[in-house]
Design a protein around this motif. Structure first.
Motif, PDB file in Angstrom:
ATOM      1  N   SER A  21      38.275  72.652  86.756  1.00  0.00           N
ATOM      2  CA  SER A  21      39.641  72.736  87.518  1.00  0.00           C
ATOM      3  C   SER A  21      40.339  71.420  87.201  1.00  0.00           C
ATOM      4  O   SER A  21      41.744  71.733  86.966  1.00  0.00           O
ATOM      5  N   GLN A  22      39.919  70.293  86.843  1.00  0.00           N
ATOM      6  CA  GLN A  22      40.578  69.267  86.529  1.00  0.00           C
ATOM      7  C   GLN A  22      41.251  69.556  85.048  1.00  0.00           C
ATOM      8  O   GLN A  22      42.459  69.168  84.746  1.00  0.00           O
ATOM      9  N   LEU A  23      40.449  70.137  84.135  1.00  0.00           N
ATOM     10  CA  LEU A  23      40.966  70.518  82.851  1.00  0.00           C
ATOM     11  C   LEU A  23      42.167  71.218  82.862  1.00  0.00           C
ATOM     12  O   LEU A  23      42.965  71.148  82.101  1.00  0.00           O
ATOM     13  N   LEU A  24      41.981  72.390  83.651  1.00  0.00           N
ATOM     14  CA  LEU A  24      43.195  73.553  83.895  1.00  0.00           C
ATOM     15  C   LEU A  24      44.201  72.964  84.365  1.00  0.00           C
ATOM     16  O   LEU A  24      45.267  73.233  83.864  1.00  0.00           O
ATOM     17  N   ALA A  25      44.141  71.886  85.332  1.00  0.00           N
ATOM     18  CA  ALA A  25      45.395  71.302  86.078  1.00  0.00           C
ATOM     19  C   ALA A  25      46.155  70.588  84.761  1.00  0.00           C
ATOM     20  O   ALA A  25      47.482  70.393  85.032  1.00  0.00           O
ATOM     21  N   GLU A  26      45.273  70.113  83.638  1.00  0.00           N
ATOM     22  CA  GLU A  26      46.049  69.403  82.742  1.00  0.00           C
ATOM     23  C   GLU A  26      46.667  70.137  81.535  1.00  0.00           C
ATOM     24  O   GLU A  26      47.746  70.133  80.907  1.00  0.00           O
ATOM     25  N   ILE A  27      46.178  71.465  81.430  1.00  0.00           N
ATOM     26  CA  ILE A  27      46.309  72.419  80.205  1.00  0.00           C
ATOM     27  C   ILE A  27      47.278  73.539  80.726  1.00  0.00           C
ATOM     28  O   ILE A  27      48.152  73.946  79.805  1.00  0.00           O
ATOM     29  N   LEU A  28      47.032  73.906  81.895  1.00  0.00           N
ATOM     30  CA  LEU A  28      48.146  75.209  82.283  1.00  0.00           C
ATOM     31  C   LEU A  28      49.320  74.769  82.406  1.00  0.00           C
ATOM     32  O   LEU A  28      49.847  73.635  82.587  1.00  0.00           O
ATOM     33  N   PRO A  29      50.533  75.783  82.245  1.00  0.00           N
ATOM     34  CA  PRO A  29      51.662  75.024  82.657  1.00  0.00           C
ATOM     35  C   PRO A  29      51.925  74.477  83.868  1.00  0.00           C
ATOM     36  O   PRO A  29      51.353  74.818  84.836  1.00  0.00           O
ATOM     37  N   LYS A  30      52.718  73.446  83.651  1.00  0.00           N
ATOM     38  CA  LYS A  30      52.882  72.687  85.030  1.00  0.00           C
ATOM     39  C   LYS A  30      53.261  73.297  86.238  1.00  0.00           C
ATOM     40  O   LYS A  30      54.235  74.128  86.131  1.00  0.00           O
ATOM     41  N   GLY A  31      52.657  72.891  87.241  1.00  0.00           N
ATOM     42  CA  GLY A  31      52.999  73.653  88.643  1.00  0.00           C
ATOM     43  C   GLY A  31      51.879  74.824  89.110  1.00  0.00           C
ATOM     44  O   GLY A  31      51.919  75.107  90.334  1.00  0.00           O
ATOM     45  N   LEU A  32      51.187  74.989  88.138  1.00  0.00           N
ATOM     46  CA  LEU A  32      49.984  75.863  88.405  1.00  0.00           C
ATOM     47  C   LEU A  32      48.791  75.311  88.720  1.00  0.00           C
ATOM     48  O   LEU A  32      48.039  74.592  87.986  1.00  0.00           O
ATOM     49  N   ARG A  33      48.333  75.121  90.087  1.00  0.00           N
ATOM     50  CA  ARG A  33      47.397  73.974  90.348  1.00  0.00           C
ATOM     51  C   ARG A  33      46.522  74.636  91.315  1.00  0.00           C
ATOM     52  O   ARG A  33      45.741  73.716  91.839  1.00  0.00           O
ATOM     53  N   LYS A  34      46.329  75.865  91.850  1.00  0.00           N
ATOM     54  CA  LYS A  34      45.376  76.217  92.600  1.00  0.00           C
ATOM     55  C   LYS A  34      44.787  77.421  91.733  1.00  0.00           C
ATOM     56  O   LYS A  34      45.439  78.615  91.253  1.00  0.00           O
ATOM     57  N   PHE A  35      43.298  77.640  91.698  1.00  0.00           N
ATOM     58  CA  PHE A  35      42.738  78.469  90.864  1.00  0.00           C
ATOM     59  C   PHE A  35      41.602  79.532  91.633  1.00  0.00           C
ATOM     60  O   PHE A  35      40.926  79.186  92.723  1.00  0.00           O
ATOM     61  N   PHE A  36      41.550  80.732  91.272  1.00  0.00           N
ATOM     62  CA  PHE A  36      40.670  81.723  91.628  1.00  0.00           C
ATOM     63  C   PHE A  36      39.982  82.158  90.369  1.00  0.00           C
ATOM     64  O   PHE A  36      40.500  82.648  89.349  1.00  0.00           O
ATOM     65  N   PHE A  37      38.515  82.067  90.315  1.00  0.00           N
ATOM     66  CA  PHE A  37      37.700  82.537  89.254  1.00  0.00           C
ATOM     67  C   PHE A  37      37.272  83.714  89.446  1.00  0.00           C
ATOM     68  O   PHE A  37      36.906  84.234  90.478  1.00  0.00           O
ATOM     69  N   THR A  38      36.999  84.490  88.240  1.00  0.00           N
ATOM     70  CA  THR A  38      36.708  86.007  88.305  1.00  0.00           C
ATOM     71  C   THR A  38      35.615  86.069  87.182  1.00  0.00           C
ATOM     72  O   THR A  38      35.447  84.995  86.140  1.00  0.00           O
TER      73      THR A  38
END
Length: 456
Positions: free
Chosen positions: A102-119
């Motif tokens: 989650s911490q890595l995703l917050a850095e790599i994803l387009p800015k502003g996408l900050r809440k994640f649901f995994f599948t």
């Protein structure tokens, strides 16, 4: 006889593996009678290895998902370590793998996408996106596009524009899904010509929104994948973002195929500096070493669910064995500079494919970004008539692209063929020499199409 000897005596031959697979399993998107799957026994780097030991250049990353290549030791070690440490935790628990990813995703994803649901797949991630959009907006309709693919479960196939949806209709066409024209400047479905059209296909979506009640979201593949690697003009995505904002509609980007460096950016939406409200991805997030999908949402959506019930979940959400290799995969992509590599190799691939087009009258168009390209096959360059249609595929007719792909396979190169085009998307670790080999093999067998094409 020792246990090792017993195991050896019971080992399956390569032919037995094929026969048992055919006997007990379904082959996807095909007639079953003529299915004769190749036995893949091993894979390494950019190569697949069959049961006899023959090596095949993987020129489409299997299903455009093995971005990191095969047998990356860091990812393998992450899987093994996580299995030894914690093989499962229900979604209600926090895990180290979940926090690290989650911490890595917050850095790599387009800015502003900050809440994640995994599948565990892209199709499940799209299902989550649809439910979240409907819960957040209180509206029901999703506008998707023709020539799109969003998955095979009942909700995602309902939002799929391509004909794979047809077998599920009418019952499989979920409530509240309507279709807009795709972006295809090579063969515009609404018969406009870029740039004079002023991006009429986006205007069409705005017209739909204003003449439909209850539109929750617009769903797009930033660059259409299986259905032809359709790259939008640079003005399209910013215009669509503005249309959604002005009409109170969410924008969902399906980056299952275009994410993770494939197009020369971490995510294709970055090419246009557009941030969607929801981003869906899978495939390259683990380079397909384990099945993992992701539905990422904006801060405003996350804030909404602070005081509104989040009515979604499943047993394998945030499964630690799926998350740990994603962390390793991201670190490996960074270490090897694979996003930059895809961007740097793009002009080389483009030049090679345009040379191919100049030699073969059966090629109507080549298009792509990064290491994500399509070769569009046509019977007639003037009319842009394809060799085959989806109706030919479901009728069992022999397709020209399948004939060419079979010849390439015999020569040791695998390539994804779909109806009347090829998808060229090798692992991001591919070398120029391997690119040369793959394109040369395609060049060799395009004579099959040239002989069936109309004279220029």
């Amino acid at each position: 006889m020792s246990p090792t000897d017993t195991a050896a005596s019971q080992a399956l031959t390569s032919q037995q593996v094929v026969d048992l697979t055919r006997q007990y399993n379904y082959g996807t998107w095909r007639f079953q009678r003529n299915w004769n799957p190749m036995h893949i026994a091993d894979a390494e780097g950019c190569y697949l290895i069959d049961g006899s030991g023959k090596r095949y250049l993987d020129f489409s990353s299997q299903l455009m998902c093995s971005n990191l290549g095969h047998k990356n030791q860091a990812v393998i070690d992450a899987i093994a370590h996580q299995a030894q440490q914690l093989s499962y935790a229900m979604p209600g628990y926090a895990t180290t793998a979940r926090a690290e990813l989650s911490q890595l995703l917050a850095e790599i994803l387009p800015k502003g996408l900050r809440k994640f649901f995994f599948t565990t797949s892209g199709t499940e991630a799209n299902e989550a996106a649809f439910k979240i959009a409907r819960m957040y907006t209180g509206k029901s309709k999703i506008i998707a596009r023709y020539r799109s693919y969003h998955g095979s479960t009942i909700g995602s196939i309902a939002a799929t524009g391509d004909p794979r949806r047809w077998a599920m209709e009418p019952g499989g066409k979920g409530p509240g899904v309507i279709f807009a024209p795709e972006v295809n400047c090579y063969k515009c479905p609404i018969r406009h010509t870029y740039p004079g059209c002023n991006i009429a296909c986006a205007d069409y979506i705005e017209h739909m929104i204003r003449n439909e009640s209850d539109v929750a979201a617009v769903l797009v593949e930033p660059i259409v994948g299986t259905n032809g690697v359709l790259v939008p003009p640079d003005e399209y995505m910013p215009k669509l973002r503005r249309i959604c904002d002005e009409n109170g509609v969410l924008l969902i980007a399906d980056e299952v195929m275009t994410g993770w460096g494939r197009t020369g950016e971490w995510f294709a939406m970055n090419h246009w500096s557009v941030i969607p409200d929801i981003l869906v991805t899978a495939k390259g997030i683990t380079s397909a070493y384990v099945p993992l999908g992701l539905c990422a949402t904006s801060e405003k959506i996350a804030e909404f669910f602070q005081d509104h019930f989040f009515s979604h979940g499943h047993t394998y959400e945030a499964h630690p064995i799926t998350l740990a290799p994603a962390v390793a995969c991201i670190h490996e992509m960074q270490r090897l500079n694979l996003v930059e590599r895809a961007r740097e190799l793009a002009p080389y691939v483009e030049a090679k494919l345009n040379d191919l087009k100049s030699k073969h009258r059966s090629i109507g168009d080549v298009r792509g970004k990064g290491l994500f390209w399509a070769v569009d096959m046509v019977k007639d360059r003037t009319t842009k008539e394809p060799f085959n249609t989806y109706a030919d595929k479901v009728s069992g007719k022999s397709l020209v692209v399948d004939q060419i792909a079979a010849k390439m396979l015999a020569d040791g190169v695998t390539i994804q063929a779909w109806v009347s085009h090829f998808v060229i998307a090798p692992p991001l670790i591919v070398t120029k020499e391997e690119i040369d080999r793959g394109i040369a093999t395609l060049d060799k067998h395009l004579t099959i199409a040239d002989e069936a094409a109309s004279p220029s």
